[in-house]
Motif scaffolding. Sequence first.
Motif, short mmCIF file in Angstrom:
data_model
loop_
_atom_site.label_atom_id
_atom_site.label_comp_id
_atom_site.label_asym_id
_atom_site.label_seq_id
_atom_site.Cartn_x
_atom_site.Cartn_y
_atom_site.Cartn_z
N GLY A 216 -61.66 -20.57 -39.86
CA GLY A 216 -62.38 -20.97 -38.65
C GLY A 216 -63.52 -20.02 -38.36
O GLY A 216 -63.93 -19.85 -37.21
N ARG B 60 -55.24 -30.22 -40.40
CA ARG B 60 -55.27 -28.98 -39.61
C ARG B 60 -56.69 -28.40 -39.58
O ARG B 60 -57.16 -27.95 -38.55
CB ARG B 60 -54.28 -27.96 -40.19
N SER C 185 -62.75 -26.01 -32.15
CA SER C 185 -63.53 -24.79 -31.97
C SER C 185 -65.04 -25.02 -32.07
O SER C 185 -65.82 -24.20 -31.62
CB SER C 185 -63.10 -23.74 -33.01
N ARG D 174 -58.89 -28.00 -36.20
CA ARG D 174 -59.40 -26.69 -35.78
C ARG D 174 -60.91 -26.74 -35.60
O ARG D 174 -61.45 -26.19 -34.65
CB ARG D 174 -59.01 -25.64 -36.83
#
Length: 970
Positions: free
Chosen positions: A918, A824, A832, A828
Amino acid sequence: MSAVIWVSPSIIMRPDPMPGHAPRSRFGQGKKGGGRDRATAVTPQTARAFSGKPWRSCPTGAARMNSPRLTGDALRAIRHRGSHLQIIACAGSGKTEVVAQRIADFFTEGVEPAAVVAFTFTDRAAQSLKRRVEQRVAERLGEAFLGKMNGCFIGTIHSYCFHLLQTYVARYDNFDVLDEHELTAFLMRVHRTIQLKAIDGQLFSSLKAFTRNLQVVENEAIETSQLQEPFGDILERFHEELESHKFLTFGQVITKAVEALDDPRVFTAVHDPLRHLVVDEYQDINPAQEALIARLATSPVHVCVVGDDDQAIYQWRGSDVGNIVGFAGRYPNVASFAITVNRRSRPAIIKTANRFAKSIEGRLEKEMRTHRDAGDIEVNCWRLSTEEEEAKRIAGTIAALAVKGFRYRDIAVLVRSSASYERLLAAFAAHKIPVQPGGRAGLFREADAQLFGRTFAYLAGYGWRPTTYAVEEPGTLDDLVRAYGDRFALKGARRKRVYARLERWRLEAQDATGPADLVGDYYALLGDCGVSSWDLRDGCAIARLGTIARCSGILVDFERTHRRPRLDPDVPGQVIGGQDRGEWYFRWLAIYIQNWALGEWEGFDGEEAFTMDAVDLTTIHKAKGLEWPVVFVPGLTARRFPPQATGKPMTWLVPEQLFNKARYEGSLNDERRLFYVAMTRARDWLSLSTHDRPNTQKVPPSPFIRDVAEKMSGYCEAISLPSVANAGNDESDILSVTVSELAEFKICGLAYRLRRLIGFQPPLAPELGYGKAVHHILRNVAEYTRQHKEAPDSRWIEDLFDEEFYLPAASKPAHRQMRDGARRLVDRYVTSHGEDLKRTWAVERPFELHLDNVVVAGRADVILGEEGGSHGALVVVDYKTATDNGQHVDRQLQIYVDAGRREGLDIRAAYVHDLHAGARIAIDVAPDQIKAAEAEVLSVAARLRARDCPPSPGVVCRTCDVRAMCRHAS
Ligand code: SF4
């Protein structure tokens, strides 16, 4: 997905210890990368700019602050250019200084740091050479130039090869290297799978035979296809097991690096920047290492080998003295110089060693010359009736030397056989002399290690055999608690607590429902024993703690190999967990410790990195490259030196036509060299001694001490002490630390001391290696993106996770859970920050910050280029994963930025990238913050030098793994 081989000039070799060996530091710290960083190329012009004074081309002997003025062959060796070079350097002749000046002069001539690679035999020698090079470079080019030296590699051949593999063969990025202890533990784990007992039907004799022959195969670079049954098949299965557990042996590190150089892309990346290869202790190079050297030393590279055939003491481990003796015949255009002035030892020591060296057959003719003035009596050669009397006299002499002002660490007792330990240790204990017995056999001569062994034998339901010929002790709980009571002076409630804990632990050891916490439980037991109340100013107490801490290392070695999962061949991306609980887990552990204690596997077992003021009691093999003001060489009897087994034929599984077995079986000549090495470790005062009776039987003296005594007109009656307390042999005040050590010290100085200086190992956590695994994945993703100009798709990333995501201590469910979490995070990040991946300039980039007598080493997770769209502008990024505590990361990044800017990099910013959130957190890298970081480094360094390691009790104590040994825990 096939294994990826990739070559990237901006992916620099790592500067930190070999993974899995920190903090014991078998390879030490702060190694420099060998890859060339084009952005940091140094030219004569930049050298001039950084010197602060006009640069000129190498007038050796030009104005220097501290360089000793060398003359004759030493100076000629420094100045020689244009061909291969052989430097025969006698013991104590200052070869480190010659090599350091030669390397420093390269830089003054404008040679790029990345063009220089220097191999040393041990990590300690690497640190010593690095410090000396830094001093000489600073004198020639100014302190500021030190920041430009990041590309120069000084370290062991193993660390060079391991970094080469990790840098240029991506699949090895998450492999670990097994040291000898771990190799044994691993073989015990996989012995059924590889059918090890097919060798001779017995586990331990098969294991010994296998490891002995494995070394031959690896040292001599023998093709496995040339081997016969059953060894050949067992070896093949063993290699498969290593592969599936992502392990490499020490020998494989060399052979696989040589194989990697067969790939033209790898060879070009490694060889192109290289111009000068230096090989120290060349007399102890084995054929596999020589193959690497020969591969690297091709035009335009010149190799400079430094060594002394008289000091070749590792033939029984595969080294070949013929390498140095025949060097000039194997390489073209070799210039040879001999450095024969011994700057270390007093004249009488040199005279004694010179006379003895003449008895070594086939040596290169030479004689050490003296440099220092004569002292009083420098060599004492004596003989007493019993071994006990001999030991008591040595202990009494050491006590007298301590009164005269010698530090304990100025004194070494060098033995040929660990059989000498027992009586020496008893005598030292009677005089309260702090001592650290070196080597695996030495450890279990200590009562605390024996108690440790008995404890784990009891937990497994086994008896304990203290020594090879002793009767096995049954090991009841009452006996064990009594032993703890005696050893730790336990009374009343404390004694009951120990009783209850051991009783409970035994029950838990039989329970397979939960994982064992070997280190944590052992520390808890030590806490019950009141170890936290020991006075850390007392040398004997610290030496005892050191012994106990080494025992924790045995547990970690075992856990690291037995808990390690292997890749599931049937389910991609899954692992089959290792063993971490239950009856058999403890049984194997007890067997492992018992065999460790009985010295079933003798030999050089790495360097002990822990420093304390204690007498060095060690084997002569481990004393290689070291020196002390005062050296005792006791136990010189005909049985121990040379050992009776010297030259005895052995049975080999490797066909004898494939190697020279005589090297491995030893010879009288090898023993003579060893004795010569022992004598030449002494700077000011040397004691050679023997005894007539180790027990009731009389034994004659060793022929070696007889030789010496005859030439000295017999044995002396009394020992004469040196009159000058020439205490202090620390050759340099430069302190080397890593950024993580600095952070650890800041959290709690005492915890730092217990872990890093005394040696208590942290327990193995399931999440160990999580951050590294995520970085490894991101490294591959970044490389893919750079090659393909776009981020990989989901399928590619999934395949990458299947093949490359690996946690070395996680069970199957823990691995699956953390893999999902990591996936994950990576998804991400790719979604991003896909653009950042294209901007990746380097990953795992090493930095070294040189301040006033302090070097701080570390490596940044990633460096992005094109910051703010500006060409050449960089930003340093630190990934924060779930297991990072994130403490002090601001200072860490400021240190990287500072070091990078000193190299000449245009680093504009630094961020912590929280992969979970993030989000990026900017770190202030303005000049005032950089100055503050430097001030903090200097302040910590000052405390470390003063051994001022204060406790910082507080919330950190709750998770502190050494709290059981700490009286300040809150
Ligand atoms: S328990 Fe607390 S004070 Fe003691 S060593 Fe650990 S962190 Fe430091």
